[in-house]
Design a protein around this motif. Structure first.
Motif, mmCIF file in Angstrom:
data_model
loop_
_atom_site.group_PDB
_atom_site.id
_atom_site.type_symbol
_atom_site.label_atom_id
_atom_site.label_comp_id
_atom_site.label_asym_id
_atom_site.label_seq_id
_atom_site.Cartn_x
_atom_site.Cartn_y
_atom_site.Cartn_z
ATOM 1 N N HIS A 57 0.934 -0.842 -0.411
ATOM 2 C CA HIS A 57 0.007 0.467 -0.120
ATOM 3 C C HIS A 57 1.073 1.286 0.390
ATOM 4 N N CYS A 83 4.940 -0.489 -5.471
ATOM 5 C CA CYS A 83 3.668 -0.937 -4.427
ATOM 6 C C CYS A 83 2.057 -1.710 -5.319
ATOM 7 N N SER A 85 -0.312 -1.854 -4.841
ATOM 8 C CA SER A 85 -2.258 -1.660 -4.845
ATOM 9 C C SER A 85 -1.951 -0.087 -4.643
ATOM 10 N N GLY A 87 -4.082 1.225 -2.582
ATOM 11 C CA GLY A 87 -4.451 2.015 -0.797
ATOM 12 C C GLY A 87 -6.402 2.063 -1.461
ATOM 13 N N TYR A 89 -9.031 1.484 0.480
ATOM 14 C CA TYR A 89 -9.874 0.723 0.880
ATOM 15 C C TYR A 89 -11.453 1.704 1.149
ATOM 16 N N ARG A 96 -3.814 8.577 -2.696
ATOM 17 C CA ARG A 96 -3.182 7.700 -2.016
ATOM 18 C C ARG A 96 -2.122 7.785 -3.561
ATOM 19 N N ASP A 124 -6.768 -3.574 -1.637
ATOM 20 C CA ASP A 124 -6.337 -2.822 -0.350
ATOM 21 C C ASP A 124 -7.304 -3.755 0.633
ATOM 22 N N ASN A 164 -1.995 -8.516 3.284
ATOM 23 C CA ASN A 164 -2.216 -7.899 1.870
ATOM 24 C C ASN A 164 -0.293 -7.833 1.821
#
Length: 270
Positions: A57, A83, A85, A87, A89, A96, A124, A164
């Motif tokens: 993330h 990275c 994902s 992030g 969520y 992000r 995420d 994750n």
């Protein structure tokens, strides 16, 4: 207990910390070389360090790996970030992404070396079980495309236990055991420590020194300020407990890694 004895113990402990810090700072390059794999055709005295940091993330890079990134950049290593994902969520993915780029700029990673994956099978989500085969394919593709010779990621406990995080370790472990990683590429995982060690900041340093590790990265006051500035780039994540983390977490100052072995494993692939 006699007050003078207490003062003596405290001062002695602090002197010990200063000694360890000085020793590690002085020997960091040597320990880094010792932690890398070298083929017979390469000169160990002239290391071209190309590092891939694999995270789950945006904010993982500054929250957990800042000491390592900062020390590697100081050595003019080529540090890349994968990275897996955005992030997203809380539906903050676009914000992000930008925060991650800003954080990496503070840490010394240019935008050209950042790859952020947006894949429906890699959400995420602490309850989601990421596909080991999918994560493995993304990592090995990046390694080969950029001739990476060192991969850094989480260990099997993922520092915070996030599913994750641990999925990435499983994927790298699978790559190591299946022989898909080039022989001259080292694989290291960030050591997860217990709750007490995690939140006593620089006072934890002697324990990291006493316990065996393949690589140890330590920041001084200037490096800590840089790591803190990187964390502050992730404004969407700066809840009240994050400020406590920045103050007390040893991961803002100290990273220790263990080598990921290349032996066979019973890991289930899906």
């Amino acid at each position: 207990m006699n007050v003078y004895l207490v003062v003596f113990i405290v001062i002695s402990y602090l002197i010990w910390i200063i000694y360890i810090y000085s020793r590690y700072r002085r020997n960091f390059l040597k320990s880094l070389k010792d932690g890398m794999e070298f083929s017979s055709s390469r000169d160990k005295d002239a290391v071209d360090i190309r590092v891939l940091l694999v995270t789950a993330h945006p904010d993982d890079e500054s929250m957990f790996f800042a000491p390592t990134i900062i020390r590697l950049v100081e050595l003019d290593a080529s540090v890349h970030l994968l990275c897996l994902s955005e992030g997203n969520y809380y539906n903050q993915g676009a914000q992000r992404r930008q925060e991650l780029v800003s954080s990496c700029a503070v840490l010394g990673i240019p935008a050209s070396r950042i790859s952020i994956i947006s894949h429906k099978e890699l959400p995420d989500d602490p309850k989601a079980e990421w596909s080991v085969s999918l994560v493995s394919s993304l990592i090995v593709k990046y390694i080969k495309a950029h001739s990476v010779n060192m991969v850094l990621t989480f260990d099997g406990r993922g520092v915070s236990g996030h599913a994750n995080h641990t999925a990435i370790y499983k994927a790298v472990r699978h790559l190591a055991s299946s022989g898909q990683i080039p022989n001259d590429c080292s694989l290291l995982s960030l050591v997860t420590v217990g709750l007490l060690r995690k939140y006593i900041s620089f006072l934890e340093l002697p324990l990291s020194w006493l316990l065996p590790s393949s690589l140890c990265c330590i920041l001084g006051s200037a490096g800590y300020r840089q790591a803190k500035a990187a964390m502050f780039c992730h404004r969407s994540q700066l809840l009240w407990f994050r400020y406590l983390y920045i103050i007390f977490s040893r991961y803002m100052l100290v990273n220790t890694f263990q080598m990921i072995s290349r032996g066979p494993t019973n890991l289930r692939i899906y």
